[in-house]
Enzyme design. Structure first.
Site, PDB file in Angstrom:
ATOM      1  N   GLY A   1       2.715  -1.197   4.309  1.00  0.00           N
ATOM      2  CA  GLY A   1       2.679   0.221   3.978  1.00  0.00           C
ATOM      3  C   GLY A   1       4.071   0.760   3.713  1.00  0.00           C
ATOM      4  O   GLY A   1       4.623   0.618   2.618  1.00  0.00           O
ATOM      5  N   GLY A   2       4.680   1.362   4.731  1.00  0.00           N
ATOM      6  CA  GLY A   2       5.957   2.044   4.557  1.00  0.00           C
ATOM      7  C   GLY A   2       7.023   1.220   3.864  1.00  0.00           C
ATOM      8  O   GLY A   2       7.718   1.718   2.955  1.00  0.00           O
TER       9      GLY A   2
ATOM     10  N   ASN B   1       0.863  -1.181   0.000  1.00  0.00           N
ATOM     11  CA  ASN B   1       0.000   0.000   0.000  1.00  0.00           C
ATOM     12  C   ASN B   1       0.899   1.231   0.000  1.00  0.00           C
ATOM     13  O   ASN B   1       1.470   1.583   1.028  1.00  0.00           O
ATOM     14  CB  ASN B   1      -0.890  -0.036   1.253  1.00  0.00           C
ATOM     15  CG  ASN B   1      -1.721   1.225   1.410  1.00  0.00           C
ATOM     16  OD1 ASN B   1      -1.824   2.033   0.477  1.00  0.00           O
ATOM     17  ND2 ASN B   1      -2.316   1.411   2.580  1.00  0.00           N
ATOM     18  N   TRP B   2       1.003   1.840  -1.157  1.00  0.00           N
ATOM     19  CA  TRP B   2       1.919   2.987  -1.282  1.00  0.00           C
ATOM     20  C   TRP B   2       1.332   4.249  -0.652  1.00  0.00           C
ATOM     21  O   TRP B   2       2.007   5.261  -0.529  1.00  0.00           O
ATOM     22  CB  TRP B   2       2.229   3.259  -2.750  1.00  0.00           C
ATOM     23  CG  TRP B   2       3.038   2.191  -3.433  1.00  0.00           C
ATOM     24  CD1 TRP B   2       3.362   0.950  -2.947  1.00  0.00           C
ATOM     25  CD2 TRP B   2       3.625   2.269  -4.739  1.00  0.00           C
ATOM     26  NE1 TRP B   2       4.106   0.251  -3.866  1.00  0.00           N
ATOM     27  CE2 TRP B   2       4.284   1.040  -4.982  1.00  0.00           C
ATOM     28  CE3 TRP B   2       3.655   3.246  -5.742  1.00  0.00           C
ATOM     29  CZ2 TRP B   2       4.969   0.773  -6.174  1.00  0.00           C
ATOM     30  CZ3 TRP B   2       4.327   2.983  -6.923  1.00  0.00           C
ATOM     31  CH2 TRP B   2       4.982   1.754  -7.128  1.00  0.00           C
ATOM     32  N   LYS B   3       0.069   4.219  -0.315  1.00  0.00           N
ATOM     33  CA  LYS B   3      -0.616   5.390   0.243  1.00  0.00           C
ATOM     34  C   LYS B   3      -0.432   6.615  -0.666  1.00  0.00           C
ATOM     35  O   LYS B   3      -0.352   6.452  -1.877  1.00  0.00           O
ATOM     36  CB  LYS B   3      -0.137   5.655   1.669  1.00  0.00           C
ATOM     37  CG  LYS B   3      -0.154   4.409   2.548  1.00  0.00           C
ATOM     38  CD  LYS B   3      -0.001   4.744   3.988  1.00  0.00           C
ATOM     39  CE  LYS B   3       0.212   3.469   4.777  1.00  0.00           C
ATOM     40  NZ  LYS B   3      -0.093   3.597   6.176  1.00  0.00           N
TER      41      LYS B   3
ATOM     42  N   GLU C   1      -7.070   4.383   7.560  1.00  0.00           N
ATOM     43  CA  GLU C   1      -6.891   5.813   7.261  1.00  0.00           C
ATOM     44  C   GLU C   1      -8.119   6.373   6.537  1.00  0.00           C
ATOM     45  O   GLU C   1      -8.451   7.552   6.684  1.00  0.00           O
ATOM     46  CB  GLU C   1      -5.596   6.017   6.462  1.00  0.00           C
ATOM     47  CG  GLU C   1      -4.382   5.859   7.379  1.00  0.00           C
ATOM     48  CD  GLU C   1      -3.125   5.341   6.707  1.00  0.00           C
ATOM     49  OE1 GLU C   1      -3.027   5.387   5.473  1.00  0.00           O
ATOM     50  OE2 GLU C   1      -2.238   4.865   7.446  1.00  0.00           O
TER      51      GLU C   1
ATOM     52  N   SER D   1       3.171  -2.220  10.407  1.00  0.00           N
ATOM     53  CA  SER D   1       4.614  -2.196  10.680  1.00  0.00           C
ATOM     54  C   SER D   1       5.319  -3.501  10.328  1.00  0.00           C
ATOM     55  O   SER D   1       6.239  -3.934  11.020  1.00  0.00           O
ATOM     56  CB  SER D   1       4.878  -1.821  12.143  1.00  0.00           C
ATOM     57  OG  SER D   1       4.420  -0.511  12.397  1.00  0.00           O
TER      58      SER D   1
ATOM     59  N   GLU E   1      -5.470  -5.240  10.425  1.00  0.00           N
ATOM     60  CA  GLU E   1      -4.496  -4.186  10.668  1.00  0.00           C
ATOM     61  C   GLU E   1      -4.840  -3.448  11.958  1.00  0.00           C
ATOM     62  O   GLU E   1      -5.710  -2.551  11.947  1.00  0.00           O
ATOM     63  CB  GLU E   1      -4.492  -3.187   9.512  1.00  0.00           C
ATOM     64  CG  GLU E   1      -4.148  -3.797   8.172  1.00  0.00           C
ATOM     65  CD  GLU E   1      -3.551  -2.762   7.239  1.00  0.00           C
ATOM     66  OE1 GLU E   1      -2.412  -2.958   6.818  1.00  0.00           O
ATOM     67  OE2 GLU E   1      -4.213  -1.751   6.965  1.00  0.00           O
TER      68      GLU E   1
ATOM     69  N   GLY F   1       2.159   2.123  10.786  1.00  0.00           N
ATOM     70  CA  GLY F   1       3.114   3.223  10.674  1.00  0.00           C
ATOM     71  C   GLY F   1       3.778   3.623  11.976  1.00  0.00           C
ATOM     72  O   GLY F   1       4.408   4.680  12.058  1.00  0.00           O
TER      73      GLY F   1
ATOM     74  N   HIS G   1      -9.580   0.758   4.618  1.00  0.00           N
ATOM     75  CA  HIS G   1      -8.314   0.994   5.331  1.00  0.00           C
ATOM     76  C   HIS G   1      -8.583   1.946   6.503  1.00  0.00           C
ATOM     77  O   HIS G   1      -9.413   2.849   6.400  1.00  0.00           O
ATOM     78  CB  HIS G   1      -7.284   1.597   4.381  1.00  0.00           C
ATOM     79  CG  HIS G   1      -5.905   1.624   4.971  1.00  0.00           C
ATOM     80  ND1 HIS G   1      -5.509   2.584   5.864  1.00  0.00           N
ATOM     81  CD2 HIS G   1      -4.848   0.791   4.825  1.00  0.00           C
ATOM     82  CE1 HIS G   1      -4.259   2.347   6.227  1.00  0.00           C
ATOM     83  NE2 HIS G   1      -3.834   1.259   5.615  1.00  0.00           N
TER      84      HIS G   1
END
Ligand code: PEP
Length: 313
Positions: A296-297, A71-73, A163, A275, A231, A237, A161
């Site tokens: 993600g990151g 997930n590049w966001k 977010e 994470s 998640e 994150g 998600h």
């Protein structure tokens, strides 16, 4: 009549949502009215015969093939997005399907989808979006429909998600409607759920996850058109990760819920997200009922994402 939608992979088989079409039989007649839903690289299929469905997401030995989704966001410009996708495709092409031990998908921001569809076309890396609108078209400024995503070359879409749930106030009913929209056009919905830190502190993790599972999943969800990503919001994150015992407890519950609610729930892919890094992926991916990761990151680095993929048991 419901049509299956699939991508021609150009490899040993045509991979379609819900079934595999044997080599030599990739072009079933499509209803022209339905065909406009998909891009030039997609074909419509009639439903596969009973008994031949449900092999999507299965490894050659019959176990669930893990999925590692990035997930590049809200990250990436054209140049670095193309470079990252190209590098992943290059790495994946050097591995056989058996050697890789997982499926890969990248979910870049909407601005990069069409461009990256060309980069990953017919290759081992799938393309997904990060959200979709529940309706097919209309006066919804700034939104993108599932049909548009399929047209852009996506095979997956993330819905629900945390977010989106936090930033846009999305509730379970909307998440379910988005997943239904995804299914309608043949996309696989990656449905996210997970408890907030305060809910965890109150000992409500399993109750929250159960409520979100029941509320966010369409009744027609199957292991072929849906992936669940557990998640924990507090782990996204932050560098904090639940213990493997905590992950195992939630995933065992999700497996039981899937088994009760879906005919093929034992084959539903259950991802863990929050994470996940190269350094902890092997331990997390070895937990019972963890069938991959939503990353993600670490998905913004080809080396890290690849290392996570290589950590699949
Ligand atoms: C995510 O955004 O879905 C996620 C899991 O992020 P991170 O890996 O950075 O925690």
């Amino acid at each position: 009549m419901r049509l299956w939608v699939g991508l021609r992979t150009g490899r040993e088989e045509a991979r379609i949502i819900g079934a595999r079409v044997p080599p030599g039989n990739p072009e079933m007649p499509a209803n022209p009215a339905e065909k406009r839903l998909v891009s030039a690289r997609c074909v419509c299929y009639e439903p596969a015969p009973e008994g031949s469905t449900g092999v999507f997401a299965m490894a050659d030995d019959g176990s669930i093939r893990p999925l590692i989704a990035g997930n590049w966001k809200m990250n990436g410009r054209r140049a670095d997005g193309v470079a990252l996708a190209r590098e992943l495709v290059r790495q994946a092409r050097r591995s056989t399907r058996a050697d890789l031990r997982c499926d890969l998908v990248i979910c870049p921001p909407a601005t990069l989808l069409t461009m990256l569809a060309e980069v990953v076309a017919d290759g081992p890396v799938g393309l997904g979006a990060q959200d979709c609108h529940p309706l097919a078209s209309g006066a919804h400024t700034g939104d993108v429909s599932a049909a548009m995503l399929a047209d852009a070359g996506c095979r997956y879409v993330i819905v629900g998600h945390s977010e989106r749930r936090t930033d846009h106030g999305e509730r379970d009913e909307q998440v379910r409607a988005k997943a239904e929209a995804a299914h309608t056009v043949g996309l696989c919905a990656i449905v996210c759920l997970g408890e907030a830190e305060a809910e965890r502190a109150r000992g409500e993790t399993l109750a929250v996850v159960e409520r979100q599972f029941r509320g966010s999943l369409p009744v027609a969800a199957t292991a072929a058109n849906t992936v669940i990503a557990y998640e924990p919001v507090w782990a996204i994150g932050t560098g904090k990760v639940p213990t493997t015992a905590e992950i195992a407890a939630v995933h065992a519950q999700l497996r039981a819920l899937a088994g009760n609610q879906m005919t093929d729930g034992q084959r539903l892919r259950l991802l863990y997200g929050g994470s996940v890094k190269a350094g902890n992926a092997a331990e997390i991916l070895a937990v019972a009922n963890v069938n991959g990761a939503l990353v993600g990151g670490a998905s913004l680095s080809a080396g890290d994402f690849w290392a996570i993929a290589r950590s699949c048991p």
